[in-house]
Design a protein around this motif. Structure first.
Motif, short mmCIF file in Angstrom:
data_model
loop_
_atom_site.label_atom_id
_atom_site.label_comp_id
_atom_site.label_asym_id
_atom_site.label_seq_id
_atom_site.Cartn_x
_atom_site.Cartn_y
_atom_site.Cartn_z
N LEU A 26 25.74 -53.84 -41.57
CA LEU A 26 27.01 -54.22 -41.82
C LEU A 26 27.42 -55.47 -42.36
O LEU A 26 27.89 -56.17 -42.90
CB LEU A 26 28.07 -53.69 -40.74
CG LEU A 26 28.34 -52.10 -40.60
CD1 LEU A 26 28.95 -51.87 -39.39
CD2 LEU A 26 29.19 -51.82 -41.73
N GLY A 27 26.52 -56.39 -41.20
CA GLY A 27 26.48 -57.81 -41.55
C GLY A 27 25.85 -58.20 -42.86
O GLY A 27 26.09 -59.01 -43.34
N ALA A 28 24.56 -57.78 -42.96
CA ALA A 28 23.91 -58.01 -44.24
C ALA A 28 25.10 -57.69 -45.40
O ALA A 28 25.21 -58.34 -46.42
CB ALA A 28 22.67 -57.25 -44.52
N ALA A 29 25.70 -56.42 -45.43
CA ALA A 29 26.48 -56.11 -46.38
C ALA A 29 27.67 -56.99 -46.50
O ALA A 29 28.17 -57.38 -47.70
CB ALA A 29 27.18 -55.01 -46.17
N ARG A 30 28.27 -57.66 -45.40
CA ARG A 30 29.29 -58.56 -45.24
C ARG A 30 29.12 -59.68 -46.31
O ARG A 30 29.69 -60.06 -47.11
CB ARG A 30 29.91 -58.86 -43.95
CG ARG A 30 31.07 -59.41 -43.84
CD ARG A 30 31.40 -59.60 -42.41
NE ARG A 30 30.78 -58.72 -41.28
CZ ARG A 30 30.22 -58.95 -40.25
NH1 ARG A 30 29.74 -60.26 -40.17
NH2 ARG A 30 29.88 -58.02 -39.31
N GLU A 31 27.96 -60.48 -46.08
CA GLU A 31 27.34 -61.54 -46.57
C GLU A 31 27.36 -61.29 -47.98
O GLU A 31 27.52 -61.80 -48.75
CB GLU A 31 26.01 -61.83 -46.27
CG GLU A 31 25.95 -62.32 -44.57
CD GLU A 31 26.63 -63.80 -44.50
OE1 GLU A 31 26.52 -64.38 -45.52
OE2 GLU A 31 27.04 -63.70 -43.20
N GLU A 32 26.57 -60.02 -48.53
CA GLU A 32 26.23 -60.08 -49.77
C GLU A 32 27.58 -59.60 -50.49
O GLU A 32 27.67 -60.11 -51.67
CB GLU A 32 25.31 -58.79 -50.06
CG GLU A 32 23.90 -58.75 -49.65
CD GLU A 32 23.10 -59.96 -50.70
OE1 GLU A 32 23.56 -59.79 -51.67
OE2 GLU A 32 22.35 -60.88 -50.07
N ALA A 45 19.32 -55.37 -52.18
CA ALA A 45 19.55 -56.98 -51.74
C ALA A 45 20.12 -56.58 -50.10
O ALA A 45 19.74 -57.35 -49.34
CB ALA A 45 20.69 -57.70 -52.40
N ILE A 46 20.97 -55.97 -49.99
CA ILE A 46 21.75 -55.76 -48.66
C ILE A 46 20.59 -55.28 -47.60
O ILE A 46 20.31 -55.54 -46.59
CB ILE A 46 22.85 -54.50 -48.46
CG1 ILE A 46 24.07 -55.08 -49.48
CG2 ILE A 46 23.27 -54.28 -47.11
CD1 ILE A 46 25.09 -54.27 -49.79
N ALA A 47 19.74 -54.17 -48.42
CA ALA A 47 18.61 -53.93 -47.17
C ALA A 47 17.53 -54.68 -47.04
O ALA A 47 17.13 -54.99 -45.83
CB ALA A 47 17.93 -52.67 -47.96
N ASP A 48 17.35 -55.62 -47.95
CA ASP A 48 16.24 -56.84 -47.70
C ASP A 48 16.95 -57.57 -46.64
O ASP A 48 16.26 -58.06 -45.97
CB ASP A 48 16.10 -57.40 -49.14
CG ASP A 48 15.13 -56.59 -50.16
OD1 ASP A 48 14.85 -55.54 -49.72
OD2 ASP A 48 15.24 -57.08 -51.33
N ARG A 49 18.22 -58.03 -46.85
CA ARG A 49 18.94 -59.00 -45.89
C ARG A 49 18.70 -58.35 -44.51
O ARG A 49 18.71 -59.13 -43.48
CB ARG A 49 20.26 -59.31 -46.24
CG ARG A 49 20.89 -60.46 -45.56
CD ARG A 49 22.32 -60.68 -45.97
NE ARG A 49 22.54 -61.48 -47.26
CZ ARG A 49 22.35 -62.90 -47.44
NH1 ARG A 49 22.51 -63.43 -46.18
NH2 ARG A 49 22.57 -63.26 -48.25
N ALA A 50 18.89 -57.02 -44.48
CA ALA A 50 18.83 -56.42 -43.29
C ALA A 50 17.59 -56.05 -42.51
O ALA A 50 17.25 -55.31 -41.44
CB ALA A 50 19.76 -55.05 -43.30
#
Lengths: 217, 217
Positions: A26-32, A45-50
């Motif tokens: 959720l945090g990564a998704a928010r940013e992206e 990209a969300i997965a990578d960030r997470a």
DNA sequence: TAAAAACCTGTCCAGTTGGCCAGTTTTTTG
DNA sequence: CAAAAAACTGGCCAACTGGACAGGTTTTTA
């Protein structure tokens, strides 16, 4: 298989890892989503960030849309927690002052949430229609009644309560949403505590004076 | 033949169609970008909205990015046209009142431009860094000096000029950017002239009172 | 401890997109 | 009028994306 005796240093309580992963995603998704918009943010990209494989994101959230809605719902909950700041207490000045300061604080502590919410509204609120109509509008009606009561009691200058709340919302959230513009103009790299305090002071004093009140303290 | 004007390279009829197509494409792009974001807006959709084949859009704008930047530049020009409203005339109240009303009017007449600009800033202003630093910041500095002069002359209450301008920007643009939220809460289908006038009155009166001034008229 | 449930992930695929290109039509030029 | 330049367009494709899925692993349950 491998030895499986003393390696359970991690407590595999069900739900703990799950909650942690959900939080990460959720945090990564928010940013992206803020950075690239809904269409521009890729699950990869969300997965990578997470720090998770893409398929894992799809395990927790069936579709991209579901994930997006989940992020928005998180924001709504955060927003609602600060909803009842505006109560019909005795002193309008105190109540409005506290309300304004909470809003500024929220912009400072949760800028990404404010931004994503703003983008959703700007694009026509396709996912928040129901929220606006069924939650926000009734809340506004109630709060407007409180302000009207204050006006009727002569406790403050006669103003349209709806536009007063719009004024508070817009001026406070501006510092989160337009952060890039504000910081560039003020020639700062990021917000600091002292700046936030000054903003809150300024907005509280200005807006209260605008409706014939004097800021407390 | 006896062409004495070497600058007749500019064509009459051809340029007419060209301008018309450019206008169509830019308009369509503005709508699509606001509605779907940069990544979500497809060239095909923009072409359809403009009533042209997709390849024709690529003929005028080599890449999607170029088109997006062109739309932003159009907005900047529109914005700059209203820049010099804030001059060091004799009466701060009149100048600020006029400035606020122009901003409300601009939100009413060009909501899509305001929205797209807002989205760009929210996403970190990746395409507007130079504009913010090289154009907007110097402008702000000049206007801040004007306000400070007013304050020094005792013509208005002492306020931070930067935050005063932020307050005016945010509160006026809010009605364009958050249109979906405002209209839903007010239970209206769209803005009307009378509503816009009331908003302008309210904001002018409130903000001016907030800095110790009385709105003219 | 064994079966069941929950969790995880590599791999594949169909659909969409930006944008290139070669060929055609229209306009300008000499 | 002919040649050149500019404007236009259908068709094509490589790249990327969301998401399905089957097989594997870990945790819970009985």
């Amino acid at each position: 298989m491998a030895d499986s005796s003393a390696e359970t240093k991690r407590t595999y309580r069900r739900g703990k890892i799950r909650d942690q992963n959900l939080e990460r995603i959720l945090g990564a998704a928010r940013e992206e989503f803020v950075l690239k918009g809904f269409a521009g943010a890729s699950i990869q990209a969300i997965a990578d960030r997470a720090g998770l494989p893409k398929a894992n994101v799809h395990y927790y959230f069936k579709t991209k849309s579901n994930l997006y809605v989940a992020v928005l719902e998180e924001i709504i909950i955060l927003w609602n927690d600060h909803f009842d700041e505006l109560r019909a207490e005795d002193n309008p000045a105190e109540v409005l002052d506290r309300f304004i300061r909470r809003k500024v604080e929220l912009s400072y502590t949760h800028p990404q949430s404010s931004k994503l919410f703003a983008m959703e509204i700007i694009q026509g609120a396709p996912h928040l229609r129901d929220y606006l109509r069924n939650d926000l509008r009734p809340w506004m009606r109630k709060k407007a009644a409180v302000i009207e009561a204050w006006v009727a009691a002569g406790k403050m200058a006669p103003v349209d309560p709806y536009h007063l709340i719009f004024l508070i919302w817009s001026s406070t959230q501006h510092y989160a949403d337009f952060e890039a513009q504000v910081l560039t103009i003020l020639n700062r790299a990021e917000y600091e505590r002292s700046m936030i305090d000054r903003i809150a002071d300024f907005l509280s004093r200005s807006i209260l004076a605008g409706v014939g009140l004097e800021a407390p303290r």
